[in-house]
Design a protein around this motif. Structure first.
Motif, mmCIF file in Angstrom:
data_model
loop_
_atom_site.group_PDB
_atom_site.id
_atom_site.type_symbol
_atom_site.label_atom_id
_atom_site.label_comp_id
_atom_site.label_asym_id
_atom_site.label_seq_id
_atom_site.Cartn_x
_atom_site.Cartn_y
_atom_site.Cartn_z
ATOM 1 N N LEU A 415 0.990 -1.220 -0.035
ATOM 2 C CA LEU A 415 0.074 0.016 -0.169
ATOM 3 C C LEU A 415 0.693 1.217 0.047
ATOM 4 C CD1 LEU A 415 -2.636 -0.964 2.686
ATOM 5 C CD2 LEU A 415 -2.919 -0.970 0.355
ATOM 6 N N SER A 416 0.453 2.255 -0.635
ATOM 7 C CA SER A 416 1.006 3.595 -0.565
ATOM 8 C C SER A 416 -0.327 4.735 -0.209
ATOM 9 C CB SER A 416 1.656 4.060 -1.803
ATOM 10 O OG SER A 416 1.895 5.173 -1.862
ATOM 11 N N GLY A 486 2.804 14.262 0.772
ATOM 12 C CA GLY A 486 3.920 13.248 0.899
ATOM 13 C C GLY A 486 2.962 11.841 0.807
ATOM 14 N N ASP A 487 3.713 10.723 1.011
ATOM 15 C CA ASP A 487 3.396 9.457 1.005
ATOM 16 C C ASP A 487 3.621 8.568 2.172
ATOM 17 O OD1 ASP A 487 2.595 9.365 -2.004
ATOM 18 O OD2 ASP A 487 4.559 9.713 -2.375
ATOM 19 N N ILE A 488 2.850 7.765 2.421
ATOM 20 C CA ILE A 488 3.096 6.672 3.600
ATOM 21 C C ILE A 488 3.221 5.286 2.923
ATOM 22 C CG2 ILE A 488 2.460 5.775 5.969
ATOM 23 C CD1 ILE A 488 1.131 8.596 6.327
ATOM 24 N N LEU A 489 4.126 4.732 3.062
ATOM 25 C CA LEU A 489 4.370 3.428 2.629
ATOM 26 C C LEU A 489 4.105 2.188 3.728
ATOM 27 C CD1 LEU A 489 7.644 3.727 0.292
ATOM 28 C CD2 LEU A 489 5.352 3.996 -0.128
ATOM 29 N N LEU A 490 3.422 1.131 3.105
ATOM 30 C CA LEU A 490 3.025 0.158 4.118
ATOM 31 C C LEU A 490 2.918 -1.292 3.434
ATOM 32 C CD1 LEU A 490 1.764 -0.511 6.850
ATOM 33 C CD2 LEU A 490 -0.451 0.056 6.145
ATOM 34 N N ARG A 491 3.273 -2.223 3.883
ATOM 35 C CA ARG A 491 3.278 -3.404 3.440
ATOM 36 C C ARG A 491 2.694 -4.314 4.524
ATOM 37 N NH1 ARG A 491 6.727 -5.135 -0.790
ATOM 38 N NH2 ARG A 491 7.362 -6.902 0.412
ATOM 39 N N LEU A 492 1.711 -4.968 4.382
ATOM 40 C CA LEU A 492 0.878 -5.800 5.068
ATOM 41 C C LEU A 492 1.056 -7.478 4.665
ATOM 42 C CD1 LEU A 492 -2.301 -3.656 5.406
ATOM 43 C CD2 LEU A 492 -0.341 -3.785 6.848
#
Length: 708
Positions: A415-416, A486-492
Motif C-alpha cells: 500500500l501507498s 507526501g506518501d506513507i508506505l505500508l506492506r501488510l
C-alpha cells in the motif's frame, strides 16, 4: 239550631248552587219559623218534607198554606233575575225572622245565613290539608326507610400510578387501584383498558381475563375494600408525544339493579428514546469525490429491539453508489430484524455529492418501528456537509496485480497512502488513519493480516486493527503548505491460511479505509474536517489443495499392492495411487484433478472415489482424471476430505536397475472459486517408487536384479 230547619240537605245545596227552578208568584201564606219551632214533628206540614230534587224537577215551589189575596207577588218580573239573586231571595225567605222576634234571633238567622258557605269551604280546606299531610308523611317515611337501607353516593375511587415520561421502546408499568369507600359491596366489578397506539402488552398482575389482555374481572369488592391491577408493556412513539391509557371500571352496587361506570385516563409522555442515531456526515465534502457516510443505530435500552427500520433521506445532489449492508428496498431503507440490548448496528452509505462550492447538502435520518403500515419514528438525526474547494486529498494506492481486490493466503499487500494540500491555505496538525476491518462470511471479526509483521517505514501507531500517523511519526504532517504533500508506505503480510473453527469461516474479506483530518487551516474557523480515500475492499481466494500419494502398504502396514518390493527386473509390481482433495474457505465448482501415466506404467482399471465421478483413463493421451462438481468450504477441516484411488502396475527392465520408477506424472487440479470468481490451479510433483508417504516401503524404491 238544626231543629229550626225542616228541609232536606239536597234541597239546601240545590238552592245554594242555583239549580232549582225559579219560584212563580204565589199567594200562599208564609209559615212563620217560630211557629214551626214549637210544633211537634207529627204536626209539621207534610208538604215541607218534599225533596228538593222532586221540586226542581216539576219547576214549582210547594204550597205551605192557603193563599191570601192581599199577599200576591208578581212572578213574571222575578223570572228574569240572575240565579245569584234568586239564591239570595230564597235564603231571605227561609231565614227571615217572624215579626216580633227579638234581635238575637234576627242576628242568629243572619249569622247562620252567612256561615253556611264558609263552613263548606273550611271543611274542604281541612280535607285538603289532611290529605297533603298524609302524603308528606308517607314520602318522608319512604325517604327515611330508603335512605337508611339504600344510600349510595358513588364513592368509588379509581386511581393510577405511571411514570410521567419514559424513553420510547422502553417498558412502562401502570398501576391502577380500585377502592370501594361505600358501605355496600360492589358486584361484577370489571376493569377494561384501551391502550394507546404503540403499546405492546407484556404482562399483568393479576393476569388478564380475556385473550386481548385488556380486561380484568375483579369480582365483588366488599365495602371499604379495594384491589390493584398492574399492567406492563413496551411503549413506542415519537419524542414529546403523549400516550393516553384509558381505563373503565364497571360495577353494580349490591342493592341496585343497574350498573355504574367510572373512567380514568393516564398520560405518559415519550421524553426520549432508547433508539438513537449517530450519523457521521463529513463537515466538508469535495464535489465529485466518493464520500462515505457511516450511520450507527444504537439500542441504549435493557431489552432487544426488534423490527427496526432506518430511512435515509438523501439531498438531491447525492448519487447513491453502494451500501454495507445493502438496503432492504430501494436505495435508502434498511429493515433491521433485531438490535440487542446495549448493542448497535452500523450501516455505511457510499456515494458522490455534486454541486458548487459553498452548497450545504443535508442528510436526514429516521428510525423506528413500522406500525399499521407507517413508520413510528423513535429517533431522528440530520447531518449537513459543506462543499468546499478541493483541499486535502488523500488516496490509497495498491501496487499488487489487480489492484489488490483479490488476494491469496500467504500474499503480501503493498500500500501507498498519498496526501496533498490542494487548497490555498496552510494546514496544521494533519492526522491520517488506516482502519482495517477483517470479516468472515458470517460477519465475525477475524484475523487476516499479520499486522505485527508489517513493514511500515513511517512506523504508525497500532491500536487493535487501526494504524494512525500524526506529526509525531511523520513530521511533515505538522504543517502542509498549499500544493505540498507526501506518501506513507505500508506492506501488510497475509496469513498463510485462515483459522477455521465454525461453518461461518468462509468468504473472508478485508476493508481498508483511510481518512485524513485537518486540525486547523489559516483562513477557516470552526470544527476540524475530514476527507476520505476510496476504501480498498479485498476478497481472499480459497485455499484449494490436492495431495497425490503412492502406497504399497496401508497405514496398518497391510499390503495393498502386489509383486516384489523393491521392484525387480522382469517382474510386475502393483501400486495404489490416491488423490486427497481439500478446500478451505470458499465454494468451488468444476473441479478436475488429472495426471499422466508414464509409458511404462499400466492402468489396471481398479479405482474408487468418495465423491464425484469415477476415475477415468484415456489410453490415447494416457491421462488419468477425476471430476467433482463442487467442493464446499471447510472440506478437510470441519468436513471430511474427498478422495480418489486407482491402481497401476509396472515391470522394470534391465536399464532400470538402481533407479526409481516414475509411477504418476505431475498432478494438476483446476477449479472455479465462486466467491472471488477466480480460476484456481494447483500443481503437485510426480510420484515415484520411492513412496515417501509409505513408512513400511521406505528404502524399497530402487529397482533391483531379479532373484533366481
Amino acid at each position: 239550631m238544626q231543629s229550626r230547619f225542616f228541609f232536606s240537605e239536597s234541597r239546601f245545596f240545590a238552592i245554594l248552587h242555583g239549580t232549582m227552578a225559579k219560584p212563580k208568584a204565589s199567594t200562599a201564606k208564609r209559615v212563620p219559623i217560630r211557629k214551626l219551632k214549637s210544633a211537634e214533628p207529627d204536626e209539621l206540614p207534610e208538604k215541607l218534607e218534599v225533596d228538593a230534587a222532586d221540586e226542581a224537577q216539576e219547576g214549582t215551589t210547594p204550597v205551605h198554606a192557603e193563599a191570601q189575596p192581599d199577599e200576591d207577588v208578581e212572578a213574571d218580573d222575578e223570572q228574569d233575575e240572575a240565579p245569584v239573586r234568586m239564591r239570595g231571595d230564597v235564603l231571605d225567605a227561609i231565614y227571615k225572622p217572624v215579626p216580633g222576634d227579638d234581635d238575637d234571633e234576627e242576628e242568629s238567622s243572619q249569622d247562620l245565613k252567612k256561615a253556611m258557605p264558609k263552613s263548606k269551604k273550611k271543611r274542604r280546606l281541612i280535607i285538603l290539608f289532611v290529605v297533603l299531610g298524609i302524603l308528606a308523611g308517607a314520602t318522608l317515611a319512604g325517604y327515611l326507610v330508603f335512605r337508611s337501607s339504600s344510600r349510595f353516593s358513588e364513592r368509588v375511587q379509581l386511581t393510577a400510578k405511571a411514570p410521567a415520561g419514559i424513553a420510547a421502546g422502553d417498558e412502562v408499568s401502570v398501576v391502577v387501584t380500585v377502592t370501594n369507600e361505600e358501605q355496600i359491596a360492589l358486584q361484577n366489578a370489571e376493569l377494561t383498558l384501551t391502550p394507546p397506539e404503540g403499546f405492546t402488552f407484556a404482562s399483568s398482575q393479576p393476569a388478564a381475563s380475556n385473550e386481548f389482555n385488556n380486561a380484568w374481572h375483579l369480582g365483588t369488592l366488599q365495602k371499604s375494600a379495594g384491589t390493584t391491577v398492574t399492567v406492563k408493556g413496551r411503549l413506542v412513539g415519537e419524542q414529546d408525544q403523549e400516550k393516553v391509557f384509558r381505563f373503565t371500571l364497571g360495577y353494580r352496587p349490591s342493592n341496585f339493579n343497574y350498573d355504574f361506570q367510572k373512567n380514568l385516563e393516564v398520560t405518559v409522555r415519550i421524553s426520549s428514546s432508547v433508539l438513537q442515531l449517530q450519523p457521521d456526515v463529513p463537515l466538508r465534502v469535495t464535489p465529485g469525490v466518493q464520500t462515505q457516510i457511516p450511520i450507527v443505530v444504537l439500542n441504549t435500552g435493557s431489552a432487544a429491539l426488534e423490527d427496526i427500520r432506518l430511512v435515509v433521506e438523501y439531498p438531491s445532489s447525492f448519487t447513491f453508489g453502494s451500501a454495507t449492508p445493502k438496503p432492504s428496498r430501494e436505495e435508502n431503507i434498511w429493515d433491521i430484524a433485531s438490535i440487542p440490548a446495549k448493542g448497535q448496528t452500523k450501516i455505511t452509505v457510499t456515494g458522490v455529492i455534486q454541486g458548487n462550492v459553498g452548497d450545504t447538502p443535508e442528510f436526514k435520518f429516521r428510525a423506528g418501528r413500522v406500525l399499521t403500515g407507517e413508520l413510528q419514528v423513535q429517533a431522528e438525526a440530520s447531518g449537513i456537509g459543506t462543499l468546499v474547494q478541493p483541499g486535502l486529498q488523500v488516496t490509497l494506492n495498491v501496487t499488487n496485480p489487480g489492484g489488490g481486490t483479490v488476494l491469496s493466503w500467504g500474499d503480501m499487500l503493498n500500500l501507498s497512502i498519498s496526501y496533498k494540500n490542494e487548497s490555498e491555505s496552510n494546514m496544521q496538525d494533519v492526522t491520517i488513519v488506516a482502519e482495517l476491518r477483517e470479516k468472515n462470511g458470517g460477519g465475525k471479526d477475524v484475523k487476516i493480516f499479520e499486522l505485527d509483521d508489517r513493514s511500515d517505514v513511517q512506523k504508525g501507531t497500532l491500536s487493535g486493527r487501526t494504524l494512525t500517523w500524526t506529526k509525531a511519526q511523520v513530521p511533515g504532517l505538522a504543517k502542509i503548505e498549499p500544493g505540498k504533500g507526501g506518501d506513507i508506505l505500508l506492506r501488510l503480510p497475509v496469513r498463510s491460511g485462515p483459522d477455521i473453527t465454525e461453518q461461518g469461516d468462509k468468504n473472508f474479506t478485508s476493508t481498508i479505509a483511510v481518512r485524513a483530518s485537518v486540525g486547523s487551516m489559516d483562513d477557516v474557523t470552526g470544527k476540524n474536517f475530514e476527507t476520505q480515500a476510496k476504501p480498498l475492499e479485498t476478497k481472499f481466494s480459497t485455499k484449494l489443495n490436492v495431495e497425490p500419494e503412492g502406497r504399497y502398504y496401508s497405514d496398518e502396514q497391510v499390503p495393498i499392492g502386489a509383486g516384489p518390493l523393491p521392484p525387480q527386473v522382469g517382474k510386475e509390481t502393483t501400486y495404489e495411487m490416491s488423490w486427497t482433495l481439500t478446500n478451505a474457505t470458499n465454494e468451488t465448482t468444476q473441479i478436475v484433478v488429472s495426471a499422466t501415466l508414464p509409458d511404462a506404467v499400466v492402468w489396471t482399471g481398479v479405482q474408487s472415489v468418495t465423491a464425484g465421478q469415477a476415475v477415468t483413463f484415456d489410453p490415447t493421451t494416457r491421462e488419468v482424471s477425476w471430476r467433482v462438481n463442487r467442493v464446499p468450504p471447510c472440506t478437510g477441516s470441519l468436513f471430511a476430505s474427498l478422495e480418489a484411488k486407482f491402481q497401476v502396475k509396472v515391470t522394470p527392465v534391465a536399464t532400470d536397475v538402481g533407479k526409481l520408477l516414475s509411477l504418476l506424472g505431475q498432478t494438476v487440479a483446476t477449479a472455479r472459486d465462486e466467491f472471488t470468481t477466480q480460476d484456481l490451479r494447483v500443481e503437485k510433483a510426480i510420484i515415484t517408487s520411492d513412496l515417501p508417504g509409505d513408512v513400511a516401503a521406505q528404502g524399497k524404491g530402487l529397482v533391483v536384479e531379479a532373484t533366481p
